[in-house]
Design an enzyme around this catalytic site. Structure first.
Site, PDB file in Angstrom:
ATOM      1  N   ILE A 157      46.058  39.674  34.882  1.00  0.00           N
ATOM      2  CA  ILE A 157      45.950  40.895  35.674  1.00  0.00           C
ATOM      3  C   ILE A 157      47.206  41.079  36.519  1.00  0.00           C
ATOM      4  CG2 ILE A 157      44.576  42.097  37.425  1.00  0.00           C
ATOM      5  CD1 ILE A 157      42.279  40.079  36.639  1.00  0.00           C
ATOM      6  N   CYS A 158      47.758  42.267  36.487  1.00  0.00           N
ATOM      7  CA  CYS A 158      48.892  42.617  37.341  1.00  0.00           C
ATOM      8  C   CYS A 158      48.330  43.338  38.565  1.00  0.00           C
ATOM      9  CB  CYS A 158      49.879  43.507  36.589  1.00  0.00           C
ATOM     10  SG  CYS A 158      51.340  43.896  37.565  1.00  0.00           S
TER      11      CYS A 158
END
Length: 191
Positions: free
Chosen positions: A86-87
């Site tokens: 996840i960014c």
């Protein structure tokens, strides 16, 4: 280590007593290093009705380092890659991120759920999906709904996750607490 463990016990209690909306989370073992989380897709979004499983690993230097969070359930999203990474700023240390020791598992999972509802195409992990989100939104929404139906709405998955979550989230003392309770009971019976 003791500070970390004490804090994580409090966070577990908070997750049990007042979990964030649309989120469930429980430890996989008494050492509190790995958690399983479930995020329920928000109504009115392309993930509506989906049940998304995540893995949360808590580093030794927590809360001074953020937890490692990744999706186990496949999801079509510009800020989440094909292996579930996840960014998200809150999952990164400064200067590139916004992690602070005041954050906790509850706030992190809430942020992930908010990201699901409002992708950030300006900081993508999946540039092709980000471009689709920006320039072909109808196509993006159709694919995201299709993936949600295919990977996050299967009856088997929903049933397994709800059983696992309810059995894990029942108020069960950690082994260390059981040992302490046993010691205090032994002291009382000897007195």
């Amino acid at each position: 280590m003791a500070v970390r463990l004490g804090r994580l016990k409090k966070e577990c209690q908070q997750l049990l007593e007042s979990p964030p909306v649309g989120v469930s989370c429980w430890p996989e073992a008494d050492d509190l290093t790995t958690f399983t989380a479930v995020i329920f897709g928000e109504e009115g979004t392309v993930y509506d009705g989906g049940v998304f499983k995540l893995e949360v690993e808590v580093p030794e230097k927590y809360p001074f380092q953020p937890p490692n969070v990744r999706f186990i359930t496949k999801i079509y999203h510009p800020n989440i890659d094909s292996v579930g990474r996840i960014c998200l700023d809150v999952l990164k240390l400064p200067p590139n991120g916004s992690w602070r020791p005041m954050h906790n598992l509850s706030s992190v999972l809430t942020s992930v759920r908010l990201l699901m509802a409002s992708p950030n195409p300006n900081d993508p992990l999946m540039t092709d999906i980000a471009e689709e989100y920006q320039f072909k939104k109808t196509q993006y929404e159709a694919t995201a709904r299709e993936w949600t139906l295919k990977f996050a709405k299967s009856e088997d998955q929903c049933e397994k996750l709800s059983r696992a979550g309810s059995s894990k989230s029942e108020k069960r003392p950690l082994e260390s607490e059981e040992k302490e309770e046993g010691k205090s009971l032994n002291k009382k019976t000897k007195s």
